[in-house]
Design a protein around this motif. Sequence first.
Motif, PDB file in Angstrom:
ATOM      1  N   ALA A 112      44.908  36.520  41.883  1.00 61.04           N
ATOM      2  CA  ALA A 112      45.882  37.716  43.192  1.00 61.04           C
ATOM      3  C   ALA A 112      46.775  38.433  41.991  1.00 61.04           C
ATOM      4  O   ALA A 112      46.876  39.383  42.766  1.00 61.04           O
ATOM      5  CB  ALA A 112      46.219  37.003  44.529  1.00 61.04           C
ATOM      6  N   ILE A 113      47.459  38.276  41.609  1.00 61.79           N
ATOM      7  CA  ILE A 113      48.354  39.246  40.638  1.00 61.79           C
ATOM      8  C   ILE A 113      47.475  40.196  39.934  1.00 61.79           C
ATOM      9  O   ILE A 113      48.479  41.131  39.822  1.00 61.79           O
ATOM     10  CB  ILE A 113      48.709  38.607  39.175  1.00 61.79           C
ATOM     11  N   ARG A 114      46.622  40.221  39.126  1.00 66.59           N
ATOM     12  CA  ARG A 114      46.040  41.257  38.615  1.00 66.59           C
ATOM     13  C   ARG A 114      45.256  42.018  40.058  1.00 66.59           C
ATOM     14  O   ARG A 114      45.947  43.343  39.352  1.00 66.59           O
ATOM     15  CB  ARG A 114      44.102  41.138  38.220  1.00 66.59           C
ATOM     16  N   ASN A 174      37.997  48.065  34.693  1.00 67.94           N
ATOM     17  CA  ASN A 174      38.187  46.526  33.665  1.00 67.94           C
ATOM     18  C   ASN A 174      38.348  45.293  33.184  1.00 67.94           C
ATOM     19  O   ASN A 174      37.986  44.888  32.698  1.00 67.94           O
ATOM     20  CB  ASN A 174      38.760  47.748  32.171  1.00 67.94           C
ATOM     21  N   LEU A 175      39.336  45.049  34.918  1.00 67.22           N
ATOM     22  CA  LEU A 175      39.285  43.567  34.994  1.00 67.22           C
ATOM     23  C   LEU A 175      38.383  42.454  35.800  1.00 67.22           C
ATOM     24  O   LEU A 175      38.560  42.052  36.030  1.00 67.22           O
ATOM     25  CB  LEU A 175      40.912  43.834  35.652  1.00 67.22           C
ATOM     26  N   ASP A 203      44.460  51.208  27.777  1.00 66.68           N
ATOM     27  CA  ASP A 203      43.959  50.402  27.346  1.00 66.68           C
ATOM     28  C   ASP A 203      44.897  49.262  27.284  1.00 66.68           C
ATOM     29  O   ASP A 203      44.623  47.521  27.751  1.00 66.68           O
ATOM     30  CB  ASP A 203      43.400  50.598  25.982  1.00 66.68           C
ATOM     31  N   ALA A 204      45.583  49.397  27.033  1.00 65.29           N
ATOM     32  CA  ALA A 204      47.203  48.448  27.159  1.00 65.29           C
ATOM     33  C   ALA A 204      47.664  47.683  28.900  1.00 65.29           C
ATOM     34  O   ALA A 204      47.474  46.107  28.247  1.00 65.29           O
ATOM     35  CB  ALA A 204      48.311  49.183  26.935  1.00 65.29           C
ATOM     36  N   GLY A 251      44.617  41.656  31.533  1.00 69.02           N
ATOM     37  CA  GLY A 251      43.109  40.537  31.514  1.00 69.02           C
ATOM     38  C   GLY A 251      43.807  39.080  30.500  1.00 69.02           C
ATOM     39  O   GLY A 251      42.746  38.285  30.956  1.00 69.02           O
ATOM     40  N   LYS A 252      44.841  39.251  30.290  1.00 69.69           N
ATOM     41  CA  LYS A 252      45.342  37.671  29.752  1.00 69.69           C
ATOM     42  C   LYS A 252      45.853  37.210  31.361  1.00 69.69           C
ATOM     43  O   LYS A 252      45.945  35.699  30.697  1.00 69.69           O
ATOM     44  CB  LYS A 252      46.465  38.186  29.405  1.00 69.69           C
TER      45      LYS A 252
END
Length: 421
Positions: A248-250, A271-272, A235-236, A242-243
């Motif tokens: 591409a960075i995700r 989740n993303l 979750d963390a 998610g912010k």
Amino acid sequence: VKFHWKPLLGVHSVAWEEAQQISGKDPDFHRRDLWEAIQSGNFPEWELGIQVVAEADEHKFDFDLLDPTKIIPEELVPVQRIGKLTLNRNPENFFAETEQVAFHVGHVVPGIDFTNDPLLQGRLFSYTDTQLIRLGGPNFHEIPINRPIVPVHNNHRDGFMRQTINRGKSSYGPNSIANNDPQQVKIADGGFSSHNERIDARKIRARSKSFFDHFSQAKLFYHSQSVFEQNHIIDALSFELGKVKTVAIRERMVGILMQIDQDLAKTVAANLGITSLPKPASILNHSIPADGDPKDYQPIVKKPSLKKSEALSMANTIKDTIKSRKIAFLIADGVDVASVNEMKKALEDKKATVELIAPKLGLIEGLKNQSLTADESFLTAASVLYDAVFIPSGDKSMVMLSQEPDAIHFINQAFTTNYIR
């Protein structure tokens, strides 16, 4: 040698949602908790432990002991308890006794020397430099909170804010005008001695290849967590990534998580909104010296000797005590005072702390012409600040609480965090 402070009440934490709510309700929550525990006589205690590795065994581990990002699993080298720290009073003057404290890793007792840990070596320099600037000069060690209990004799003299008045003409040795004082203490009499270490190598400006093991202990840590702790980690990561607005960075971060655990990476990716895991990148580390070959700076893959370490999970911490736990008693007019006092005594006998919370501050009229004084009102307290909630008997009190919106919110919030009784 690695040093550890082991809290006698175990290692505990608050959940993500609790932390967010607490920061809004009481930004000084942890500081207040520590202060109140000491003030009530529930002195926080830690045992000092050490892990000792023989010099001959330095290289027998599957990680570099000098890598400051690595721990020595307690299953490989048990922690030996050798002392105890007890906080038994609060400061009288917070600035003088807390803000001016000058910790320094270079302050050691005889018998201890410094390893070649690069982080430690940097701190040996930077801590002195920090205190020089932060506390106004070279004599920060003479501020009362930093001053040794016994006199210290060295070659230091003068400088801004000097408090010691040194006698004699010389501050150096050898000399012929003060009977050769001050002079160094012999090792046999307790003087400092550096470890005599044999080194047969070239000194170069480079990071050891053994420091490129970035993931073996990340795997160990994640796999040592209980299921609910792993869910908190997921979750963390999902929240923080998610912010991140750049997709591409995700994806790159998910690729890094793949090096730790595939299921972890898959869940965070889902989740993303990332439908498929990215292909493994040929270059993970992009911090390359100007003349370096990227291939020489990529993470090395090591299989950890342990799959799990019980000491890394809070699920295995001490849970058989309520010492210093904070219990909220919800009361209103008509409460059964005898019920309150009976439960309050039982909890306080076990070193827990009880606070009475009512719709208003002041006297609360109970049954049989008895009364209680509320410690907090529903406006000044929140259930997230307590470890448990108790609602004493008393029909009138319960009816009043059931008609009080703030009391209902208090109870509902406690119920959602699964600690209402």
